[in-house]
Design a protein around this motif. Structure first.
Motif, PDB file in Angstrom:
ATOM      1  N   ASN A  20       0.844  -1.197   0.000  1.00 28.65           N
ATOM      2  CA  ASN A  20       0.000   0.000   0.000  1.00 28.65           C
ATOM      3  C   ASN A  20       0.881   1.250   0.000  1.00 28.65           C
ATOM      4  OD1 ASN A  20       0.989   0.386   2.577  1.00 28.65           O
ATOM      5  ND2 ASN A  20      -0.970   0.397   3.595  1.00 28.65           N
ATOM      6  N   ALA A  21       2.124   1.105  -0.454  1.00 28.68           N
ATOM      7  CA  ALA A  21       3.127   2.160  -0.322  1.00 28.68           C
ATOM      8  C   ALA A  21       3.214   3.092  -1.528  1.00 28.68           C
ATOM      9  CB  ALA A  21       4.495   1.520  -0.063  1.00 28.68           C
ATOM     10  N   ALA A  22       2.247   3.026  -2.441  1.00 24.34           N
ATOM     11  CA  ALA A  22       2.327   3.866  -3.635  1.00 24.34           C
ATOM     12  C   ALA A  22       1.017   4.625  -3.843  1.00 24.34           C
ATOM     13  CB  ALA A  22       2.627   2.998  -4.859  1.00 24.34           C
ATOM     14  N   GLY A  23       1.042   5.555  -4.762  1.00 21.27           N
ATOM     15  CA  GLY A  23      -0.145   6.341  -5.084  1.00 21.27           C
ATOM     16  C   GLY A  23      -0.180   7.649  -4.309  1.00 21.27           C
ATOM     17  N   GLY A  24      -1.303   8.335  -4.423  1.00 24.13           N
ATOM     18  CA  GLY A  24      -1.462   9.649  -3.813  1.00 24.13           C
ATOM     19  C   GLY A  24      -1.619   9.644  -2.307  1.00 24.13           C
ATOM     20  N   ALA A  25      -1.995   8.499  -1.727  1.00 26.60           N
ATOM     21  CA  ALA A  25      -2.163   8.400  -0.272  1.00 26.60           C
ATOM     22  C   ALA A  25      -1.514   7.109   0.228  1.00 26.60           C
ATOM     23  CB  ALA A  25      -3.644   8.443   0.098  1.00 26.60           C
ATOM     24  N   PRO A  26      -0.192   7.014   0.149  1.00 25.55           N
ATOM     25  CA  PRO A  26       0.470   5.776   0.559  1.00 25.55           C
ATOM     26  C   PRO A  26       0.351   5.507   2.055  1.00 25.55           C
ATOM     27  CG  PRO A  26       2.092   7.482   0.156  1.00 25.55           C
ATOM     28  CD  PRO A  26       0.761   8.043  -0.267  1.00 25.55           C
ATOM     29  N   ASN A  27       0.464   4.240   2.411  1.00 26.17           N
ATOM     30  CA  ASN A  27       0.448   3.801   3.812  1.00 26.17           C
ATOM     31  C   ASN A  27      -0.807   4.240   4.561  1.00 26.17           C
ATOM     32  OD1 ASN A  27       3.040   2.540   3.632  1.00 26.17           O
ATOM     33  ND2 ASN A  27       3.909   4.588   3.656  1.00 26.17           N
ATOM     34  N   ALA A  28      -1.955   4.185   3.873  1.00 32.80           N
ATOM     35  CA  ALA A  28      -3.214   4.583   4.503  1.00 32.80           C
ATOM     36  C   ALA A  28      -4.230   3.450   4.546  1.00 32.80           C
ATOM     37  CB  ALA A  28      -3.811   5.772   3.758  1.00 32.80           C
ATOM     38  N   ASP A  29      -3.923   2.298   3.964  1.00 31.93           N
ATOM     39  CA  ASP A  29      -4.891   1.209   3.861  1.00 31.93           C
ATOM     40  C   ASP A  29      -4.388  -0.048   4.570  1.00 31.93           C
ATOM     41  OD1 ASP A  29      -6.971   2.398   2.051  1.00 31.93           O
ATOM     42  OD2 ASP A  29      -5.192   2.661   0.809  1.00 31.93           O
ATOM     43  N   VAL A  30      -5.311  -0.982   4.789  1.00 31.32           N
ATOM     44  CA  VAL A  30      -4.958  -2.226   5.464  1.00 31.32           C
ATOM     45  C   VAL A  30      -5.412  -3.424   4.641  1.00 31.32           C
ATOM     46  CG1 VAL A  30      -5.025  -1.233   7.778  1.00 31.32           C
ATOM     47  CG2 VAL A  30      -7.087  -2.263   6.837  1.00 31.32           C
ATOM     48  N   PHE A  31      -4.796  -4.545   4.959  1.00 26.60           N
ATOM     49  CA  PHE A  31      -5.135  -5.847   4.395  1.00 26.60           C
ATOM     50  C   PHE A  31      -5.566  -6.716   5.566  1.00 26.60           C
ATOM     51  CE2 PHE A  31      -3.755 -10.173   3.210  1.00 26.60           C
ATOM     52  CZ  PHE A  31      -4.445 -10.330   2.016  1.00 26.60           C
ATOM     53  N   THR A  32      -6.772  -7.273   5.504  1.00 27.55           N
ATOM     54  CA  THR A  32      -7.262  -8.073   6.623  1.00 27.55           C
ATOM     55  C   THR A  32      -7.519  -9.512   6.202  1.00 27.55           C
ATOM     56  OG1 THR A  32      -9.563  -7.453   6.216  1.00 27.55           O
ATOM     57  CG2 THR A  32      -8.338  -6.114   7.797  1.00 27.55           C
ATOM     58  N   VAL A  33      -7.306 -10.401   7.153  1.00 24.87           N
ATOM     59  CA  VAL A  33      -7.600 -11.817   6.985  1.00 24.87           C
ATOM     60  C   VAL A  33      -8.542 -12.201   8.116  1.00 24.87           C
ATOM     61  CG1 VAL A  33      -6.652 -14.148   6.841  1.00 24.87           C
ATOM     62  CG2 VAL A  33      -5.303 -12.189   6.015  1.00 24.87           C
ATOM     63  N   SER A  34      -9.644 -12.859   7.752  1.00 27.06           N
ATOM     64  CA  SER A  34     -10.641 -13.256   8.736  1.00 27.06           C
ATOM     65  C   SER A  34     -11.015 -14.715   8.545  1.00 27.06           C
ATOM     66  CB  SER A  34     -11.908 -12.396   8.594  1.00 27.06           C
ATOM     67  OG  SER A  34     -11.604 -11.029   8.716  1.00 27.06           O
ATOM     68  N   VAL A  35     -11.533 -15.334   9.607  1.00 28.74           N
ATOM     69  CA  VAL A  35     -11.991 -16.723   9.555  1.00 28.74           C
ATOM     70  C   VAL A  35     -13.422 -16.778  10.083  1.00 28.74           C
ATOM     71  CG1 VAL A  35     -11.060 -17.328  11.844  1.00 28.74           C
ATOM     72  CG2 VAL A  35     -11.376 -19.118  10.125  1.00 28.74           C
ATOM     73  N   SER A  36     -14.196 -17.670   9.500  1.00 27.25           N
ATOM     74  CA  SER A  36     -15.577 -17.909   9.927  1.00 27.25           C
ATOM     75  C   SER A  36     -15.738 -19.409  10.187  1.00 27.25           C
ATOM     76  CB  SER A  36     -16.556 -17.477   8.833  1.00 27.25           C
ATOM     77  OG  SER A  36     -17.873 -17.878   9.150  1.00 27.25           O
ATOM     78  N   ASN A  37     -16.537 -19.759  11.166  1.00 21.51           N
ATOM     79  CA  ASN A  37     -16.836 -21.174  11.405  1.00 21.51           C
ATOM     80  C   ASN A  37     -18.322 -21.472  11.214  1.00 21.51           C
ATOM     81  OD1 ASN A  37     -17.923 -20.033  13.712  1.00 21.51           O
ATOM     82  ND2 ASN A  37     -17.104 -21.586  15.091  1.00 21.51           N
TER      83      ASN A  37
END
Length: 103
Positions: A20-37
């Motif tokens: 997420n280190a590029a573009g006009g607003a770098p380092n502003a987003d997240v990547f999430t991993v979730s689990v469901s049962n």
């Protein structure tokens, strides 16, 4: 995924690549991993990458977790990977590889 035969020792591992280190607003987003049962009715966070840190500028990183540490093991386990561009002008790149279920 039906993980009942693996019991409480069921583990899930995967390799992830995220930037997420590029573009006009770098380092502003997240990547999430979730689990469901419960087949995706509700979700529990496994990990959140970003918005800053060592693993947000690309590169392959391995992560694994014991399913029972997050949710009870059932026959309706699902994973969800979300790379979200919530900031204006960000450039987000993400990939998942080699998802493995093991005991």
């Amino acid at each position: 995924m039906n993980l009942t035969s693996l019991g409480s020792d069921a583990r899930i591992g995967y390799w992830r690549w995220y930037s997420n280190a590029a573009g006009g607003a770098p380092n502003a987003d997240v990547f999430t991993v979730s689990v469901s049962n419960n087949n995706g009715t509700s979700w529990t966070n496994v990990e959140t990458v970003g918005p800053t840190g060592a693993e947000v500028s690309g590169g392959w990183y391995y992560h694994e977790f014991r399913v029972a540490d997050r949710v009870p093991v059932t026959a309706q386990v699902r994973l969800k990977f979300v790379a979200e561009d919530a900031a204006t002008g960000s450039l987000i790149e993400a990939a998942i590889d080699d998802v493995t279920v093991f005991k």
